[in-house]
Design a protein around this motif. Structure first.
Motif, PDB file in Angstrom:
ATOM      1  N   LEU A 211       0.819  -1.214   0.000  1.00  0.00           N
ATOM      2  CA  LEU A 211       0.000   0.000   0.000  1.00  0.00           C
ATOM      3  C   LEU A 211       0.852   1.263   0.000  1.00  0.00           C
ATOM      4  O   LEU A 211       0.496   2.266  -0.631  1.00  0.00           O
ATOM      5  N   LEU A 212       1.984   1.238   0.698  1.00  0.00           N
ATOM      6  CA  LEU A 212       2.888   2.382   0.685  1.00  0.00           C
ATOM      7  C   LEU A 212       3.394   2.641  -0.735  1.00  0.00           C
ATOM      8  O   LEU A 212       3.471   3.796  -1.183  1.00  0.00           O
ATOM      9  N   ALA A 213       3.721   1.562  -1.452  1.00  0.00           N
ATOM     10  CA  ALA A 213       4.170   1.703  -2.829  1.00  0.00           C
ATOM     11  C   ALA A 213       3.049   2.244  -3.714  1.00  0.00           C
ATOM     12  O   ALA A 213       3.284   3.104  -4.576  1.00  0.00           O
ATOM     13  N   TYR A 214       1.834   1.756  -3.508  1.00  0.00           N
ATOM     14  CA  TYR A 214       0.699   2.232  -4.310  1.00  0.00           C
ATOM     15  C   TYR A 214       0.469   3.723  -4.096  1.00  0.00           C
ATOM     16  O   TYR A 214       0.300   4.480  -5.066  1.00  0.00           O
ATOM     17  N   LEU A 215       0.478   4.149  -2.851  1.00  0.00           N
ATOM     18  CA  LEU A 215       0.305   5.577  -2.579  1.00  0.00           C
ATOM     19  C   LEU A 215       1.474   6.386  -3.135  1.00  0.00           C
ATOM     20  O   LEU A 215       1.296   7.519  -3.583  1.00  0.00           O
ATOM     21  N   GLY A 216       2.674   5.809  -3.104  1.00  0.00           N
ATOM     22  CA  GLY A 216       3.815   6.499  -3.687  1.00  0.00           C
ATOM     23  C   GLY A 216       3.633   6.741  -5.169  1.00  0.00           C
ATOM     24  O   GLY A 216       3.972   7.814  -5.689  1.00  0.00           O
ATOM     25  N   PHE A 217       3.077   5.755  -5.869  1.00  0.00           N
ATOM     26  CA  PHE A 217       2.791   5.934  -7.298  1.00  0.00           C
ATOM     27  C   PHE A 217       1.706   6.979  -7.505  1.00  0.00           C
ATOM     28  O   PHE A 217       1.836   7.866  -8.356  1.00  0.00           O
ATOM     29  N   GLN A 218       0.636   6.884  -6.723  1.00  0.00           N
ATOM     30  CA  GLN A 218      -0.480   7.805  -6.903  1.00  0.00           C
ATOM     31  C   GLN A 218      -0.085   9.254  -6.629  1.00  0.00           C
ATOM     32  O   GLN A 218      -0.594  10.178  -7.266  1.00  0.00           O
ATOM     33  N   GLU A 220       3.106  10.454  -6.723  1.00  0.00           N
ATOM     34  CA  GLU A 220       4.387  10.763  -7.357  1.00  0.00           C
ATOM     35  C   GLU A 220       5.521  10.925  -6.330  1.00  0.00           C
ATOM     36  O   GLU A 220       6.248  11.915  -6.322  1.00  0.00           O
ATOM     37  N   ARG A 221       5.645   9.913  -5.496  1.00  0.00           N
ATOM     38  CA  ARG A 221       6.723   9.832  -4.513  1.00  0.00           C
ATOM     39  C   ARG A 221       7.489   8.535  -4.762  1.00  0.00           C
ATOM     40  O   ARG A 221       7.256   7.522  -4.088  1.00  0.00           O
ATOM     41  N   PRO A 222       8.399   8.529  -5.739  1.00  0.00           N
ATOM     42  CA  PRO A 222       9.088   7.284  -6.110  1.00  0.00           C
ATOM     43  C   PRO A 222       9.889   6.667  -4.974  1.00  0.00           C
ATOM     44  O   PRO A 222      10.066   5.444  -4.939  1.00  0.00           O
ATOM     45  N   ASP A 223      10.367   7.487  -4.022  1.00  0.00           N
ATOM     46  CA  ASP A 223      11.083   6.915  -2.873  1.00  0.00           C
ATOM     47  C   ASP A 223      10.162   6.020  -2.053  1.00  0.00           C
ATOM     48  O   ASP A 223      10.590   4.991  -1.522  1.00  0.00           O
TER      49      ASP A 223
END
Length: 275
Positions: A211-218, A220-223
């Protein structure tokens, strides 16, 4: 196929459709025999049917785990699919249909409005009702997952989102307008909670990383994308669970900024529900 995109040739879109259908079949037919606890889990919900039989929230982290599918597609096919997905990427400013006469549309419009108001539990109920009226609807499933994410129902959000992306991998390239996601303050709180959960070596930590990765994509936080998938991979290794082939596709697709092509009211990537 992602519809409504004016760029790219018909040949490229057809090729993407073939790759996606083949990939979706791979995800459906290669379950790992053992779950993360060493016990046989319930069958994966990989079928596109997201309707009335799929409406209960997940409660057992050994069920429907996003990391119990074996054997990734070839590197060449994966690279080609990711390139085509990026070319077809889009941003949706709505998930409710334009028409308002049907019961499904009424629930979708209400759910979308409730998302914007931060009323996550009531929004979830509306999207569940929309799925009852129109089983397998991808936009209702997205709305439900976003509502569960906002409500802090992280296991349910992770399971439902992973199931949706397995059934419709083309949605992996789609971003959603800020109004369809938790607000800034709530997002920060969610990130804190997900990071706290990700410190363990269990299925809940893996879901939190996803979920952290999904929110990062949504957002625009690639880290955050890299951090999230690092958690997924760490937990898989600790639990000796083979990696879902969806994971490397998403990790690559989400780690770089995609072209943000704002959708129009007539161009939503809404896959047809399959029987």
């Amino acid at each position: 196929q992602i519809s409504g995109q004016g760029e790219g040739s018909v040949v490229a879109v057809d090729e993407l459709d073939r790759l996606l259908r083949g990939f979706s079949r791979e995800l459906e037919t290669r379950p790992d025999p053992l779950g993360p606890t060493g016990q046989s889990p319930n069958p994966l919900n990989t079928a596109p049917d997201l309707g009335p039989t799929r409406l209960r929230r997940a409660e057992d982290p050994t069920q429907n785990d996003p990391a119990t599918v074996d054997d990734a597609m070839s590197a060449e096919r994966m690279d080609r699919m990711i390139a085509l997905l990026r070319d077809q990427s889009t941003t949706l400013d709505r998930i409710a249909p334009r028409e308002s006469g049907s019961l499904y549309a009424q629930h979708m419009r209400a759910g979308e409005r409730l998302l914007g108001d931060g009323m996550w539990f009531i929004a979830e109920e509306r999207f569940v009702a929309a799925l009852t009226a129109k089983p397998g609807d991808a936009m209702a499933a997205i709305g439900r997952a976003h509502a569960q994410l906002g409500a802090g129902l992280y296991l349910s959000a992770a399971v439902n989102l992973a199931d949706l992306l397995r059934a419709y991998p083309e949605l992996a390239a789609v971003r959603y307008d800020d109004a369809l996601l938790p607000g800034t303050e709530r997002l920060e709180r969610i990130r804190e909670q997900l990071r706290s959960r990700s410190l363990r070596d269990d299925a809940n930590a893996r879901n939190a990383g996803f979920l952290l990765a999904y929110l990062g994509f949504q957002t625009e936080r690639p880290d955050d994308v890299r951090e999230g998938f690092a958690v997924v991979n760490r937990v898989n290794e600790a639990l000796e669970v083979k990696t879902d082939p969806l994971v490397p596709v998403l990790a690559e697709l989400w780690s770089e900024p995609a072209k943000r092509k704002q959708s129009t009211e007539d161009s939503q990537p809404v896959p047809d529900a399959q029987p």
